[in-house]
Scaffold this motif. Structure first.
Motif, short mmCIF file in Angstrom:
data_model
loop_
_atom_site.label_atom_id
_atom_site.label_comp_id
_atom_site.label_asym_id
_atom_site.label_seq_id
_atom_site.Cartn_x
_atom_site.Cartn_y
_atom_site.Cartn_z
N ARG A 292 0.61 -1.39 0.00
CA ARG A 292 -0.11 -0.02 0.09
C ARG A 292 0.79 1.21 0.11
O ARG A 292 0.71 2.03 -0.66
CB ARG A 292 -0.94 -0.10 1.16
N ALA A 293 2.14 1.23 0.59
CA ALA A 293 2.66 2.48 0.71
C ALA A 293 3.43 2.67 -0.65
O ALA A 293 3.55 3.94 -1.16
CB ALA A 293 4.04 2.25 1.69
N GLU A 294 3.99 1.58 -1.31
CA GLU A 294 4.19 1.75 -2.42
C GLU A 294 3.25 2.32 -3.62
O GLU A 294 3.52 3.30 -4.57
CB GLU A 294 4.82 0.52 -3.27
N LYS A 295 1.90 1.85 -3.46
CA LYS A 295 1.03 2.15 -4.45
C LYS A 295 0.42 3.45 -4.07
O LYS A 295 0.04 4.29 -4.97
CB LYS A 295 -0.22 1.30 -4.39
N GLN B 187 5.78 6.07 2.37
CA GLN B 187 6.67 4.87 2.39
C GLN B 187 7.61 5.31 3.41
O GLN B 187 8.00 3.93 4.15
CB GLN B 187 7.25 5.18 0.92
N LYS B 188 8.11 6.41 3.77
CA LYS B 188 9.26 6.42 4.89
C LYS B 188 8.74 6.12 6.11
O LYS B 188 9.19 5.45 6.88
CB LYS B 188 9.47 7.76 4.95
N LYS B 189 7.27 6.61 6.58
CA LYS B 189 6.76 6.26 7.63
C LYS B 189 6.65 4.48 8.12
O LYS B 189 6.88 4.23 9.02
CB LYS B 189 5.38 6.94 7.76
N VAL B 190 6.10 3.91 6.73
CA VAL B 190 5.80 2.52 6.82
C VAL B 190 7.26 1.88 7.21
O VAL B 190 7.20 1.02 7.77
CB VAL B 190 5.08 2.28 5.54
N VAL C 58 -1.47 5.24 8.50
CA VAL C 58 -1.01 5.72 7.29
C VAL C 58 -1.45 4.52 6.23
O VAL C 58 -1.38 4.85 4.99
CB VAL C 58 0.45 5.88 7.19
N VAL C 59 -1.73 3.17 6.63
CA VAL C 59 -2.10 2.34 5.54
C VAL C 59 -3.53 1.84 5.54
O VAL C 59 -4.00 1.13 4.62
CB VAL C 59 -1.19 1.25 5.50
N VAL C 60 -4.41 2.15 6.66
CA VAL C 60 -5.62 1.82 6.66
C VAL C 60 -6.61 2.92 6.26
O VAL C 60 -6.49 3.88 6.90
CB VAL C 60 -6.26 1.36 7.99
N PRO C 61 -7.48 2.65 5.16
CA PRO C 61 -8.35 3.84 4.88
C PRO C 61 -9.17 4.44 5.84
O PRO C 61 -9.80 3.46 6.75
CB PRO C 61 -9.20 3.24 3.59
N GLN C 62 -9.17 5.79 6.12
CA GLN C 62 -10.15 6.35 7.15
C GLN C 62 -11.33 6.71 6.38
O GLN C 62 -11.34 6.81 5.12
CB GLN C 62 -9.44 7.68 7.65
#
Length: 313
Positions: free
Chosen positions: A234-237, A244-247, A298-302
């Motif tokens: 998901r970070a890449e997409k 990406q840095k956070k993940v 950061v990776v789960v849609p809110q």
């Protein structure tokens, strides 16, 4: 398969015009279908974006091929055949049978979506297709019957069919992408399960439950690789460097903390009355909870956003 026995009948009765006509018709239909597939593949139509639902993926692929057949019947496939007016109606009839199935399934997915933005994208794309598909049918019929038009007029009609076909493909892709984004989020569920198991590690260690502790550790070892793989994807997409840095940073820290938690938990089991070992385990576990919360952020849609949309440094 129908082509083969028809060919044998012609070979057995070479002077029978009805058998030859049957073979010619079958051969023409085979050629038209091959041309439609070639046209679809030339547009990178297959495979579609995977939605996580094999039935919907199959319907989207079949509809793209059917749309390609309508285009081919109207304008012909480059380098392979001329337009075939008699097949436009047949091709659109097939599409009319197929599209309601796709529409119903896509609407069901929209209704169950947890992501309002993804739901709206599905509904918008279906609304666009309701307009575009009849327009493509009309344009294909006009293009197929443009043999007596001037070259410029015929070219313009063919270009209109191609443009409408491109727009249909774009909306089918939009449905696939939105369904994938809006489906029940197994990554969110995995993160919550890992948080619960990490808490169980502490509880079992402090209770001296060795078997329970091992069960929790084993569960984390199964869940965490899935979390890491999906989060990285998901970070890449997202194409968002901050996401990406956070993940990457959170996953690296968790990779260090999870083995530390297991070791600290075993220390507590072996030294149940040592407050320092208990404090160390709880501190590590608190950091794991914080990291999993940060990952989910950061990776789960809110609600109303897409994953990775508001990553923070």
């Amino acid at each position: 398969p129908q082509n083969e026995p028809a060919a044998k009948e012609v070979a057995a009765a070479p002077k029978d015009p009805s058998k030859k006509a049957k073979l010619d018709t079958l051969a023409g239909r085979v050629q038209d279908d091959v041309d439609a597939i070639a046209a679809a593949l030339s547009r990178d139509a297959l495979p579609v974006e995977t939605t996580g639902d094999s039935e919907l993926d199959d319907l989207l692929k079949r509809e793209k091929v059917a749309v390609g057949k309508v285009e081919t019947a109207g304008v012909g496939a480059p380098g392979t055949s001329e337009a075939n007016p008699k097949n436009v109606s047949e091709a659109t009839d097939e599409l009319k049978r197929l599209h309601p199935q796709l529409e119903q399934l896509a609407r069901d997915k929209a209704d169950r979506s947890r992501d309002p933005a993804a739901k709206k994208r599905i509904q918008d794309a279906l609304g666009n297709l309701k307009t575009l598909l009849p327009q493509q049918e009309v344009a294909a019929k006009e293009a197929a019957n443009a043999a007596k038009d001037s070259p410029a007029s015929a070219s313009s009609k063919k270009a209109k069919v191609a443009d409408l076909t491109d727009k249909i493909h774009e909306n089918l892709d939009a449905i696939a992408e939105a369904v994938a984004e809006g489906r029940p989020d197994d990554l969110a569920d995995d993160i919550q399960r890992e948080k619960a198991e990490a808490n169980s590690v502490v509880a079992n260690a402090e209770a001296g439950d060795v078997d329970g502790l091992q069960d929790s550790v084993t569960s984390i070892q199964k869940i965490h690789p899935r979390i890491a793989e999906k989060a990285k994807d998901r970070a890449e997409k997202s194409r968002n460097p901050a996401t990406q840095k956070k993940v990457d940073g959170v996953l690296r820290e968790l990779q260090d903390l999870l083995p530390q938690q297991e070791a600290a938990a075993k220390d507590v089991v072996n030294n149940p009355h040592d407050p320092l070992k208990k404090a160390k385990l709880e501190a590590i576990s608190d950091r794991i909870q914080e990291d999993l919360d940060a990952l989910a952020e950061v990776v789960v849609p809110q609600s109303g956003t897409t994953s990775g949309g508001d990553a923070k440094e």
